[in-house]
Design a protein around this motif. Sequence first.
Motif, PDB file in Angstrom:
ATOM      1  N   LYS A 126       0.844  -1.184   0.000  1.00  0.00           N
ATOM      2  CA  LYS A 126       0.000   0.000   0.000  1.00  0.00           C
ATOM      3  C   LYS A 126       0.879   1.234   0.000  1.00  0.00           C
ATOM      4  O   LYS A 126       1.851   1.315   0.746  1.00  0.00           O
ATOM      5  CB  LYS A 126      -0.917   0.006   1.226  1.00  0.00           C
ATOM      6  N   ASN A 129       2.925   2.828   2.977  1.00  0.00           N
ATOM      7  CA  ASN A 129       3.137   1.841   4.033  1.00  0.00           C
ATOM      8  C   ASN A 129       4.510   1.205   3.858  1.00  0.00           C
ATOM      9  O   ASN A 129       4.844   0.761   2.764  1.00  0.00           O
ATOM     10  CB  ASN A 129       2.052   0.770   3.979  1.00  0.00           C
ATOM     11  N   TYR A 170      10.474  -4.589   4.703  1.00  0.00           N
ATOM     12  CA  TYR A 170      10.194  -3.344   5.433  1.00  0.00           C
ATOM     13  C   TYR A 170      11.232  -2.312   5.009  1.00  0.00           C
ATOM     14  O   TYR A 170      12.433  -2.593   4.993  1.00  0.00           O
ATOM     15  CB  TYR A 170      10.256  -3.571   6.940  1.00  0.00           C
TER      16      TYR A 170
END
Length: 344
Positions: A126, A129, A170
Motif C-alpha cells: 500500500k 506503508n 520493510y
Amino acid sequence: MKKSLLSLACAAALAAPLAAQASVAAEIEALKQRIAELEARQASQPTATSSKAGSNWSDHVTLSGKAEFMATHSELDEGSTNDLDVDTVELVVDAQVNDLISLSTTLKYKEGDDFFVDEAIAVIAKEGNPLSLTVGKTGIPFGVIESATWTDPLTDDLTDNTDDLAMLSYAQGGFSSDLYIFKGDQDNDDHVNNAGLNLGFAFDNGLSVGAGYLNNIGNTEAFGLTENQSAWRVNAALELGELGFSAEWVQADEFETLGGAKPSVWHLGSHYNTSVFGAPGTLALGYSESDEAEGLDLAEQRLAASVSRELGENAELIAEYVREEGYDSADDTDTLNLVLATYF
C-alpha cells in the motif's frame, strides 16, 4: 338541422386523430426524458470493467525487455576458442492489478535454452506503508552482486538461485529488511525448510551497508548438496558522484561432504561514469576470489575490466577482458567479450 349534425360529426372525426397524435407525442417525450435520466445515472456509476481495469488496459500494463548479442574469444590451456551468440533475451510484463497488488513476469532465453519463466511475482503493498509482501518465483535475495562489469563476480556464481519464495519486506528512511522463506532443491512437496534474512541501511552521503543470513546454502543451485549448512554475507557500497565502489563477502559453514571445507567468496568492484568517444559510458573493474570452493567447480580468482559506450538511446556497446584462474592452473582462461546490449 341535418347540416348541424353533419358539421358536428365532421368535427368529431377530425378531433379524434388529433387527440391521438397528441397522446402519442406526449408518450414519446416522456420516454425520451426517461432515457436521459437512465443515461445520466449510468454515467455517474462506473461499470465493473472500468472500475477494475480502467478505460484502457495499456494504462495498467507495461512491456520492457532486453537482448544481448555477444562475440567472444578465449585463450585456454589447450588452445583458443571463439564464438558468436545471442546471449540473452528477456521480456518483462508488469501489471498494476489494483491499488494494492502489482504483478511482474519475466520470460528469458539463454544460449542453448528455450524461453522459460525466469520470474513471476506478485507484490502486495500500500502506498505510504513501509511493509510489503512478495510471493512467487524469483531470485533468492542472499547475494547482493553490486558489479558494473558485464561478467558477474564469483559471489554471483556462489549464491545465484531462482526459486519459489514468500518475502516480507520493510523499508523506512534509510533502513531496509527482508525476511523470506523459499523452496530449494532438497524440499519435497510437503515442507519448506529454507529461510533467510537481509538487513541494510543507506546513509545520506552515498554509503550503504548490509548483512544477510541464509539457514541452508546447501539447498541452492551452486551447491546442490543434501547437507544443510548456513551462510553469512556482509556488503558495502559507496557512491561519490560519478565514481562508485562496492564490496561483498560470503562465508558458508563447514561441509562434511566437501571434505570439511568452508567455502567463501569476496569481491571488490569500482566504476566511473564518463564520456567515452563523445558519448556517455562507464569504466568498470571487478576482482573476486574464492576459498575452499574447489569442490563447487568455482574459479579461484576472476578479474574483469570493461568499458561501455552508449549507441544512441536504449543501446550500448561493451568491451570486456576477463582473466580467470582455477584451483588447477590448467583451468586458467583469458577472454575478450564484445557485447551489443539493447533495451526497450
